[in-house]
Design an enzyme around this catalytic site. Structure first.
Site, short mmCIF file in Angstrom:
data_model
loop_
_atom_site.label_atom_id
_atom_site.label_comp_id
_atom_site.label_asym_id
_atom_site.label_seq_id
_atom_site.Cartn_x
_atom_site.Cartn_y
_atom_site.Cartn_z
N GLU A 39 -6.32 -9.34 3.98
CA GLU A 39 -5.20 -8.66 4.80
C GLU A 39 -5.12 -9.64 6.21
O GLU A 39 -6.15 -9.89 6.74
CB GLU A 39 -5.82 -7.27 5.04
CG GLU A 39 -5.51 -6.48 4.07
CD GLU A 39 -5.96 -4.95 4.26
OE1 GLU A 39 -5.77 -4.59 5.39
OE2 GLU A 39 -6.38 -4.01 3.47
N TYR B 14 -6.42 -9.07 11.76
CA TYR B 14 -5.15 -8.62 12.26
C TYR B 14 -5.00 -9.30 13.66
O TYR B 14 -6.15 -9.41 14.36
CB TYR B 14 -4.97 -6.97 12.35
CG TYR B 14 -4.53 -6.47 10.97
CD1 TYR B 14 -3.23 -6.56 10.40
CD2 TYR B 14 -5.68 -5.82 10.10
CE1 TYR B 14 -3.21 -6.02 9.20
CE2 TYR B 14 -5.41 -5.30 8.91
CZ TYR B 14 -4.15 -5.46 8.54
OH TYR B 14 -3.92 -4.98 7.11
N GLU C 278 -12.71 -2.22 2.84
CA GLU C 278 -13.15 -1.98 4.14
C GLU C 278 -14.28 -0.77 3.84
O GLU C 278 -13.95 0.06 4.53
CB GLU C 278 -12.05 -1.52 5.08
CG GLU C 278 -11.00 -2.44 5.25
CD GLU C 278 -10.13 -2.26 6.58
OE1 GLU C 278 -10.00 -1.25 6.94
OE2 GLU C 278 -9.48 -3.37 6.78
N GLU D 115 0.86 -1.31 -0.14
CA GLU D 115 0.04 -0.05 -0.03
C GLU D 115 0.75 1.18 0.03
O GLU D 115 2.11 0.91 0.56
CB GLU D 115 -0.91 -0.15 1.43
CG GLU D 115 -1.87 1.17 1.39
CD GLU D 115 -2.81 0.88 2.74
OE1 GLU D 115 -2.75 0.25 3.37
OE2 GLU D 115 -3.88 1.88 2.55
O1 AHR Z 1 -2.75 -2.41 6.28
C1 AHR Z 1 -3.01 -1.25 6.84
C2 AHR Z 1 -4.60 -1.12 6.79
O2 AHR Z 1 -5.24 -1.65 7.50
C3 AHR Z 1 -5.34 -0.92 5.66
O3 AHR Z 1 -4.98 0.04 4.87
C4 AHR Z 1 -6.71 -1.31 5.72
O4 AHR Z 1 -7.27 -1.93 4.66
C5 AHR Z 1 -6.66 -1.96 7.07
O5 AHR Z 1 -7.52 -1.35 7.92
#
Ligand code: AHR
Length: 496
Positions: A297, A244, A175, A28
């Protein structure tokens, strides 16, 4: 003294294919991921090929990454692709809204495609739904894949690229429940219908479109989104969820309890979340067209990775164990999980590569990707580790200390086994039983193990954490092996 354990490998029961796309990546325009980590510009003193740094290219090319998602992330929903094409000195300068940094647009579509080509990966482009237009999305596909002599295609040709890029993977926004517009799932689903109608028409039936899925803070998103898509789910191929891990945990100064939180609680949470998403996807699949799941992600997000630090964080041996055990779970779920993109490849979050000026270092996470390469596209072979104690998190969750995952090559002549020992202090002397009639010869054993969960590679000491070959004697078989504490071991066997 090593405790006794045993592993059974059911090589006589191969099942689903472990998609190579589980080993995909995400970059990104954030911090120094693209600018600094990939793009340094043609005039840089750092060795480059037309602005793309050569050491990054070499390190990633080695890993043969299956797919690379770009340009975001949150950045994607504020990116206008036309800003990033044509002569670089004439490209507009913008503000990177989410990550509060200037955007020169020096790295745009043609630079990204060239980078993908140099590292031999497939591009995966995420279009702007949050602040863009349907026409922008459609024309981006035309720019990348078009062959008719339209003005848009002529722009690509004028920019030096007569051949189409044939981009197969396209993301329909990112998102949408958050930085992609704070939308309600019902509204986002209607937008997805609209975007995907034109994107599908432009990209063709073989393109793979990914709709925006949930993350654990918006658990009912997938259900409501897919209910509203209804039969138009056939316009897309996948839904992409984000998970995450490591919230509140420190990158290096973590406690042993934090380690257990990450490796036991967070791995369980992620696995359960994927399983739940698989069920939702199943319930919304129509008989006419396959529809699947992507983990768009994933990775560790330590507390030091803030906007101010450009989301930079260190990667330790802990990250290596987390990556390896995550892959073991992905392999198990691969019948229903097609792709996974770790966030993010360079200098951001759980990076594979860290750069500083002209220096580059590969992280422990990189080395797990390297070690696990032979698993890609292999057929999943069930394994069970028996007589193994569990490790318990402060929250009371438990995970087996020893985990094995095995895959059989397409021709059935190679068996590849990875073994992760999560135990902080215990080694396991392990009896290994391969359940089939093939006479397997032990060919190659490699191991990542430092005896220190917090060890990491620095620019001064880039080889603190690197895999080592384990000596294999000629004619050896795999009957017994000791797996040291905090280790990742891979074993390659061939049919005699
Ligand atoms: O990876 C960092 C951010 O985490 C990304 O831009 C987003 O999609 C997610 O919240």
């Amino acid at each position: 003294m090593a405790a006794a354990a045993s592993i059974r490998i059911h090589a006589n029961r191969p099942s689903h294919v472990v998609s190579r796309y589980l080993y995909s990546q995400f970059i990104e325009h954030l911090g120094r991921c693209v600018y600094g980590g990939i793009w340094v510009g043609e005039d840089s003193k750092i060795a480059n090929d037309g602005g793309l740094r050569l050491d990054t290219v070499a390190a990633l090319k080695r890993l043969k990454l299956p797919a690379l998602r770009w340009p975001g992330g949150c950045f994607a929903d504020n990116y206008h692709w036309m800003d990033g094409i044509g002569p670089r000195d004439r490209r507009p300068k913008r503000q990177n809204l989410w990550w509060r940094q200037p955007e020169s647009n020096a790295f745009g579509t043609d630079e990204f495609m060239r980078f993908c080509k140099l590292i031999s990966t497939e591009p995966y482009v995420c279009v702007n739904v949050g602040s863009g237009t349907v026409e922008e999305a459609r024309s981006w596909i035309e720019y990348c894949n078009g062959t008719q002599p339209s003005s848009i295609v002529e722009m690509r040709v004028a920019n030096g690229h007569p051949e189409p890029y044939n981009v197969k993977f396209w993301g329909v926004g990112n998102e949408s429940w958050g930085c992609g517009g704070n939308l309600r799932p019902e509204f986002a689903a209607d937008l997805c219908r609209q975007y995907a109608t034109y994107m599908r028409q432009a990209a063709g039936p073989d393109a793979k479109l990914t709709a925006v899925g949930s993350e654990p803070s918006v658990p009912d998103w997938d259900e409501r989104f897919l209910d509203t898509l209804g039969e138009f789910v056939e316009l897309v191929d996948y839904i992409g969820v984000h998970v995450y891990s490591g919230k509140g945990i420190a990158e290096i100064e973590f406690s042993d309890d934090d380690y257990k939180r990450l490796l036991v609680d967070d791995v369980k949470r992620k696995t359960d979340y994927i399983k739940r998403a698989i069920e939702t996807v199943r319930a919304h699949t129509t008989p006419r067209r396959a529809f699947g799941l992507i983990l768009d992600e994933w990775g560790i997000w330590y507390k030091e990775a803030t906007i101010e630090r450009g989301h930079w964080q260190q990667s330790t041996m802990q990250d290596a164990l987390f990556t390896a055990i995550s892959f073991h779970k992905f392999h198990e779920l691969a019948a229903n999980l097609f792709m996974a993109n770790i966030a993010q490849t360079i200098n951001v979050l759980q990076a594979l590569i860290l750069t500083q000026g002209p220096q580059l270092v590969c992280t422990p996470t990189y080395h797990v990707f390297d070690l696990f390469m032979p698993h890609r596209d292999g057929r999943f072979v069930p394994c069970d580790a028996t007589k193994v104690p569990t490790i318990k998190s402060p929250q009371g969750n438990e995970a087996a200390a020893l985990s094995a995952s095995a895959t059989l090559s397409a021709d059935g002549k190679e068996l590849f086994v990875s073994v992760v020992n999560l135990d902080i202090s215990g080694a396991y002397s392990t009896k290994i039983e391969i359940k089939d009639a093939t006479p397997w010869a032990l060919r190659h054993v490699r191991r990542l193990c430092t005896g220190n969960l917090r060890s990491h590679n620095t620019f001064d000491e880039p080889e603190n954490v690197v895999p080592q070959d384990v000596l294999v004697e000629a004619g050896a078989t795999l009957d017994e092996m000791t797996f040291p504490a905090q280790s990742v071991t891979t074993v390659r066997l061939t049919a005699r």
